[in-house]
Write a protein that holds these residues in place. Structure first.
Motif, short mmCIF file in Angstrom:
data_model
loop_
_atom_site.label_atom_id
_atom_site.label_comp_id
_atom_site.label_asym_id
_atom_site.label_seq_id
_atom_site.Cartn_x
_atom_site.Cartn_y
_atom_site.Cartn_z
N PRO A 1 0.99 -1.43 0.09
CA PRO A 1 0.10 -0.13 -0.09
C PRO A 1 0.83 1.27 0.03
O PRO A 1 1.95 1.34 0.55
N GLY A 2 0.38 2.20 -0.82
CA GLY A 2 1.08 3.52 -0.87
C GLY A 2 2.12 3.65 -1.66
O GLY A 2 2.75 4.64 -1.84
N ALA A 3 2.22 2.59 -2.82
CA ALA A 3 3.29 2.66 -3.73
C ALA A 3 2.76 3.57 -4.73
O ALA A 3 1.79 4.06 -4.64
N PRO A 4 3.75 4.35 -5.60
CA PRO A 4 3.53 5.33 -6.50
C PRO A 4 2.64 4.85 -7.57
O PRO A 4 2.46 3.69 -7.83
N ASN A 5 1.99 5.74 -8.53
CA ASN A 5 1.37 5.59 -9.46
C ASN A 5 2.22 4.57 -10.60
O ASN A 5 3.13 5.01 -10.98
N PRO A 6 1.77 3.30 -10.86
CA PRO A 6 2.80 2.53 -11.88
C PRO A 6 2.87 3.08 -13.21
O PRO A 6 3.91 2.62 -13.72
N ASP A 7 1.98 3.88 -13.47
CA ASP A 7 1.76 4.50 -14.80
C ASP A 7 2.81 5.67 -14.78
O ASP A 7 3.10 6.40 -15.90
N GLY A 8 3.43 6.17 -13.72
CA GLY A 8 4.10 7.34 -13.67
C GLY A 8 3.33 8.60 -13.60
O GLY A 8 4.19 9.67 -13.55
N GLY A 9 2.10 8.47 -14.02
CA GLY A 9 1.20 9.77 -13.84
C GLY A 9 0.77 10.17 -12.45
O GLY A 9 1.04 9.77 -11.54
N THR A 10 0.01 11.13 -12.64
CA THR A 10 -0.64 11.66 -11.26
C THR A 10 -1.98 10.92 -11.05
O THR A 10 -2.66 10.37 -11.96
N PRO A 11 -2.34 10.74 -9.90
CA PRO A 11 -3.51 10.20 -9.43
C PRO A 11 -4.68 10.79 -10.22
O PRO A 11 -5.41 10.74 -10.84
#
Length: 92
Positions: A82-92
């Motif tokens: 949990p809390g990992a960054p967006n896997p696509d590299g974009g913003t939420p």
């Protein structure tokens, strides 16, 4: 005649299963990370039912990734956290 139909049905079922399992451990792990991210986002927005569903999907995808990594002779991927960054590299 019935034996031929049964044989054809069995062959089609086997082919369907093989097509459904044509992903790699990396693809399954990526799906697990994506589901974990969706779970985090849903939980942050108060949609706890969606978060729980996505958490379950993340666990299932990670389980598939582990099984496939073993079959492929690769290292077992880590459980998405949990809390990992967006896997696509974009913003939420």
């Amino acid at each position: 005649m019935n034996t031929r139909k049964l044989g054809t049905a069995t062959l089609l079922a086997a082919l369907t299963l093989m097509v459904g399992c044509a992903t790699t451990s990396e693809e399954s792990q990526r799906a697990a990370i994506n589901h974990q991210y969706k779970s985090d986002q849903a939980g942050a927005n108060g949609r706890f039912g969606v978060a729980a569903d996505e958490q379950g999907k993340a666990a299932d995808a990670h389980h598939d990734a582990v099984k496939k990594a073993i079959e492929e002779g690769k290292a077992i991927p880590p459980q998405p956290q949990p809390g990992a960054p967006n896997p696509d590299g974009g913003t939420p």
